[in-house]
Design an enzyme around this catalytic site. Structure first.
Site, PDB file in Angstrom:
ATOM      1  N   LEU A 105      39.786  38.091  29.489  1.00 49.29           N
ATOM      2  CA  LEU A 105      38.536  37.591  30.058  1.00 49.29           C
ATOM      3  C   LEU A 105      38.897  36.730  31.256  1.00 49.29           C
ATOM      4  O   LEU A 105      39.917  36.037  31.240  1.00 49.29           O
ATOM      5  CB  LEU A 105      37.756  36.736  29.044  1.00 49.29           C
ATOM      6  N   ASP A 106      38.071  36.758  32.295  1.00 50.90           N
ATOM      7  CA  ASP A 106      38.308  35.873  33.423  1.00 50.90           C
ATOM      8  C   ASP A 106      38.309  34.426  32.949  1.00 50.90           C
ATOM      9  O   ASP A 106      37.633  34.074  31.967  1.00 50.90           O
ATOM     10  CB  ASP A 106      37.224  36.054  34.491  1.00 50.90           C
ATOM     11  N   ARG A 107      39.009  33.600  33.686  1.00 53.20           N
ATOM     12  CA  ARG A 107      39.132  32.185  33.311  1.00 53.20           C
ATOM     13  C   ARG A 107      37.768  31.515  33.134  1.00 53.20           C
ATOM     14  O   ARG A 107      37.565  30.739  32.205  1.00 53.20           O
ATOM     15  CB  ARG A 107      39.931  31.454  34.398  1.00 53.20           C
ATOM     16  N   ARG A 124      30.788  41.308  37.654  1.00 51.85           N
ATOM     17  CA  ARG A 124      30.581  40.400  38.785  1.00 51.85           C
ATOM     18  C   ARG A 124      30.349  41.174  40.082  1.00 51.85           C
ATOM     19  O   ARG A 124      29.444  40.838  40.863  1.00 51.85           O
ATOM     20  CB  ARG A 124      31.784  39.461  38.914  1.00 51.85           C
TER      21      ARG A 124
END
Length: 313
Positions: free
Chosen positions: A137-139, A239
């Site tokens: 997962l992205d930060r 995104r």
């Protein structure tokens, strides 16, 4: 960094969790700090033996195999401090751990980050023989994150991911109005690096096939809360697809509306509004259906309540 010479031959008995992997990959993990070129050199020379016999780099280990490792020189780096990490557990058994990752925490160290979730979990669980990330997962994204506790589970989960078996759904708050009630977005994505080494993604003909299904959860005056169902798992897929549809994610510092984000910070939204809330898949070992949920974290729920009040006025 210092060099330490392991002067004695060592023997390792392969158990079920280690079986199935190639000997070169096994050696790379066992001999941390040893260059890969040297790993292949000791394989070619016959210094590494399995059950007293020579093997090549493609040999796959079996449970019960005895691996002989020769003396090697290992480069040992000074260990950086890693605090033990305790994260909300959504599901756990002997093979699989699923946590609710908070925003602002990387899943692993690297790219200027000393440590992440996986390093913190290993620190908190020193008795665990095996802990490996299944996916990322992205930060700044929160929500459901899978960690394998057995190699057999990791292999099966990676196979399922390659075949798009897990159903991963996210809540995202878009700036503006989403164009219709449900939409299949199939825009190809191209990944590239900026001059300073940051990973970026853009919609580009000839890029990797990417498919996201969006459905509207709630409309507000200047925002749309959507559920995004990933049909493929490309980097930054949700995104970039939302940006391309003219409805970028609120608080997204990379693909969002930077002016609007500054204003949102003053109104209490200090992170990207993207949360992995639902995960459906068969258990990697038993096949039992899993349907896991992670509700919106308090800071995102508070912002939604604020928007609801403003809509009611």
């Amino acid at each position: 960094m210092t060099d330490i010479r392991k002067d004695s031959v060592s023997f390792h008995l392969i158990d079920e969790s280690e079986a199935g992997q190639r000997i070169d990959n096994y050696l790379t993990r066992q001999l941390k700090g040893v260059p890969k070129s040297h790993v292949y050199r000791i394989l070619r020379s016959g210094e590494v033996r399995v059950n007293k016999g020579r093997i090549d780099a493609s040999y796959r280990l079996n449970a019960g195999d005895e691996v002989r490792l020769p003396p090697v020189r290992v480069a040992v780096r000074e260990e950086k401090f890693v605090p033990a990490g305790h994260f909300p557990v959504v599901y756990e058994d002997e093979a699989l751990l699923v946590i609710d990752k908070p925003s602002g925490v990387a899943v692993h160290g690297g790219s200027g980050v000393s440590f992440g979730v996986i390093e913190q979990l290993r620190k908190a669980r020193p008795e665990a023989r095996y802990l490996e990330l299944v996916h990322r997962l992205d930060r700044d994204t929160s929500g459901l994150l899978m960690i394998a506790k057995k190699r057999s589970a990791l292999v099966k989960l990676h196979e399922m991911i390659r075949n798009d078996v897990p159903q991963k759904r996210y809540f995202a708050l878009g700036l503006g109005a989403w164009p219709q009630a449900e939409r299949h977005v199939k825009l190809p994505l191209h990944k590239w690096d900026t001059p300073n080494g940051e990973k970026r993604v853009r919609v580009e003909e000839g890029g990797q096939y990417a498919h996201t299904i969006f459905s509207i959860e709630e409309r507000f005056a200047d925002f749309t809360l959507v559920e995004a169902w990933l049909k493929t798992g490309r980097t930054h897929q949700i995104r970039v697809h939302m940006q391309a549809m003219g409805c970028p994610i609120a608080g997204d510092e990379r693909y969002g509306d930077f002016t609007a984000n500054r204003d949102l910070t003053r109104h209490g939204l200090k992170r990207m509004f993207l949360h992995a809330h639902n995960l459906k898949l068969p258990h990697p070992l038993s096949g039992e259906p899993l349907d896991l949920e992670a509700p919106l974290p308090p800071e995102l729920m508070t912002f939604i309540e604020l928007l609801r009040k403003e809509n009611a006025i």
